[in-house]
Design an enzyme around this catalytic site. Structure first.
Site, mmCIF file in Angstrom:
data_model
loop_
_atom_site.group_PDB
_atom_site.id
_atom_site.type_symbol
_atom_site.label_atom_id
_atom_site.label_comp_id
_atom_site.label_asym_id
_atom_site.label_seq_id
_atom_site.Cartn_x
_atom_site.Cartn_y
_atom_site.Cartn_z
ATOM 1 N N ARG A 47 6.954 -12.150 -6.093
ATOM 2 C CA ARG A 47 6.083 -11.083 -5.556
ATOM 3 C C ARG A 47 6.275 -9.669 -6.400
ATOM 4 N NH1 ARG A 47 3.990 -12.991 -0.761
ATOM 5 N NH2 ARG A 47 2.449 -11.546 -1.453
ATOM 6 N N ARG A 51 2.368 -5.513 -4.744
ATOM 7 C CA ARG A 51 3.075 -4.913 -3.771
ATOM 8 C C ARG A 51 3.511 -3.215 -4.079
ATOM 9 N NH1 ARG A 51 5.261 -8.450 0.586
ATOM 10 N NH2 ARG A 51 3.310 -9.317 0.538
ATOM 11 N N ARG A 60 -6.174 -1.692 -8.228
ATOM 12 C CA ARG A 60 -6.840 -2.632 -6.986
ATOM 13 C C ARG A 60 -7.726 -1.648 -6.284
ATOM 14 N NH1 ARG A 60 -4.808 -6.257 -3.985
ATOM 15 N NH2 ARG A 60 -6.540 -5.771 -2.908
ATOM 16 N N ASP A 96 -2.951 -15.949 -5.739
ATOM 17 C CA ASP A 96 -2.654 -16.335 -4.437
ATOM 18 C C ASP A 96 -2.297 -17.925 -4.049
ATOM 19 O OD1 ASP A 96 -1.596 -14.556 -2.129
ATOM 20 O OD2 ASP A 96 -2.656 -16.274 -1.290
ATOM 21 N N TYR A 171 -1.341 -22.637 6.943
ATOM 22 C CA TYR A 171 -2.441 -21.631 7.053
ATOM 23 C C TYR A 171 -3.641 -22.370 7.605
ATOM 24 C CZ TYR A 171 0.551 -18.053 5.033
ATOM 25 O OH TYR A 171 1.355 -17.230 4.768
#
Ligand code: CP3
Length: 366
Positions: A47, A51, A60, A96, A171
């Protein structure tokens, strides 16, 4: 016969990864994965892209997480940011674990501060029909972004990745993030045939997603089974391992190291190694010298500084990092890739990460 038949794999298998003949082949990261001597211990962070980086938040702005994964130039920029800033020894592809699910038509969104949310959870045999194999045409933006990145990265290796069947299933069945995985486990224990088909279909999607990345030029792949540490070894062996093994087998002959990682997996390290990993990721709960006994000979280890240590003063970070390097000496002079025991946290100070990279390089120089 050129006509496509049902028996053919959804994603054609490349002979070997183009990365095998690329400039990153002799990098410290890939040498460590192969257990070859290195000039210093390689380091990268799970990661690391996104972040806490201000330059990430800036690019972003106004773009949804999953939309950003479909813009090759933006993916290239975000993947490069931690390489430029921290001088890490490998890049990880910005994407992702739910991208391949969206690509086959699952209605999934990533909600900021929450994680992946599934509009219609997968809970019945009829629901399973929605999990069709992934075709390379489903993710053209992945192929394009990796092409741009490999050209830009030169001798720095690019790590591709995917979510493992159990973590993806959690998920899909829960409908979102979950602490105890109640519905997931209820299906696993209570409807074993349905469960077996679910994780098998996810293995096909995951293998397809990894093959696309390998054909496009990634140098290594990591299978994230982040939440599998919630299972006992016998349940893992019976209900999860066949699907994860299927993923590793699908990419076994492509010439790229396969990394297998999960959190809280101390009791599963041997089985996760056996599932087909070349490198086993270890969280901070098991010292690397102990992990190496569980994982078995000939495998490299990746890890395992507690991410929370990064919030302590620099001197403490260095002492704890030195302990990790010391425990890794049990592996011999190679076969260790320094990483955190889990991902970078959003509130982490980027400068602390940069300092840690420099420290690991210096303290491990040989
Ligand atoms: O490692 C990298 O930097 C590359 C990119 C990457 C992302 N997700 C980008 C991302 C990787 C390797 C992942 C993997 C991933 N995604 C995992 C396995 C890794 C792990 O931490 O165990 C899991 C479980 C997911 C699912 C997921 N996606 C979660 C739990 C979240 C966090 C939600 C939140 O906001 O706290 C995401 C969103 C996500 N994936 C972000 C990033 C940079 C944050 C979204 C944003 O910045 O808006």
């Amino acid at each position: 016969m050129t006509e496509k038949t049902a028996a053919q794999p959804a994603v054609p298998t490349p002979a070997v990864s183009p990365a095998v003949h690329g400039p990153a082949h002799d990098s410290v990261f890939l040498r460590a994965c192969r257990h070859e001597p290195v000039s210093h211990t390689p380091v990268w962070f799970m990661r690391q892209a996104g972040r806490s980086l201000p330059e990430y938040l800036k690019v972003r702005e106004g773009i949804g997480m999953l939309d950003s994964c479909m813009r090759p130039e933006l993916v290239k920029e975000i993947t490069m940011q931690p390489v430029r800033r921290h001088k890490v020894d490998a890049a990880i592809f910005f994407s992702d674990i739910v991208v391949p699910l969206k690509a086959v038509g699952i209605d999934v969104d990533i909600k900021p501060g929450v994680g992946p949310v599934i509009a219609d959870p997968i809970r019945t045999a009829a629901d399973l029909q929605r999990l069709r194999p992934l075709e390379p045409d489903d993710v053209p933006y992945v192929t394009e972004a990796i092409g741009l990145l490999v050209a830009e990265l030169g001798a720095t290796p690019l790590i591709g990745f995917a979510g493992a069947p159990y973590t993806l299933a959690s998920y899909l069945v829960e409908g979102g993030p979950s602490k105890n995985h109640e519905r997931t486990k209820a299906m696993m224990y209570g409807a074993p045939e349905l469960w077996a088909e679910l994780v098998d279909r996810l293995a096909v999607i995951t293998a397809g997603f990894l093959k696309v990345q390998i054909a496009a030029g990634v140098s290594a792949v990591q299978l994230f089974d982040s939440w599998v540490g919630s299972l006992a070894p016998d349940d893992y062996r019976r209900s999860v391992m066949p699907a994860s093994t299927k993923v590793f087998e699908a990419v076994a002959d492509l010439g790229v190291p396969r990394i297998h990682f999960g959190v809280g997996t101390g009791e599963l390290l041997g089985l996760m190694s056996e599932a087909g990993a070349d490198v086993v990721g270890v969280d901070w709960r098991v010292p690397l010298n102990v992990a190496s006994l569980r994982v078995g000979p000939g495998k490299a280890l990746q890890g395992n500084l507690d991410p929370a240590v990064l919030y302590a003063p620099t001197k403490v970070v260095e002492t704890k990092a030195r302990e990790v390097l010391h425990a890794a000496n049990a592996l011999g002079t190679s076969g260790h890739i320094f990483n955190l025991g889990h991902g970078v946290l959003p509130s982490m100070d980027p400068d602390a990460l940069s300092r840690l990279v420099a420290f690991v390089h210096e303290a491990s120089a040989r």
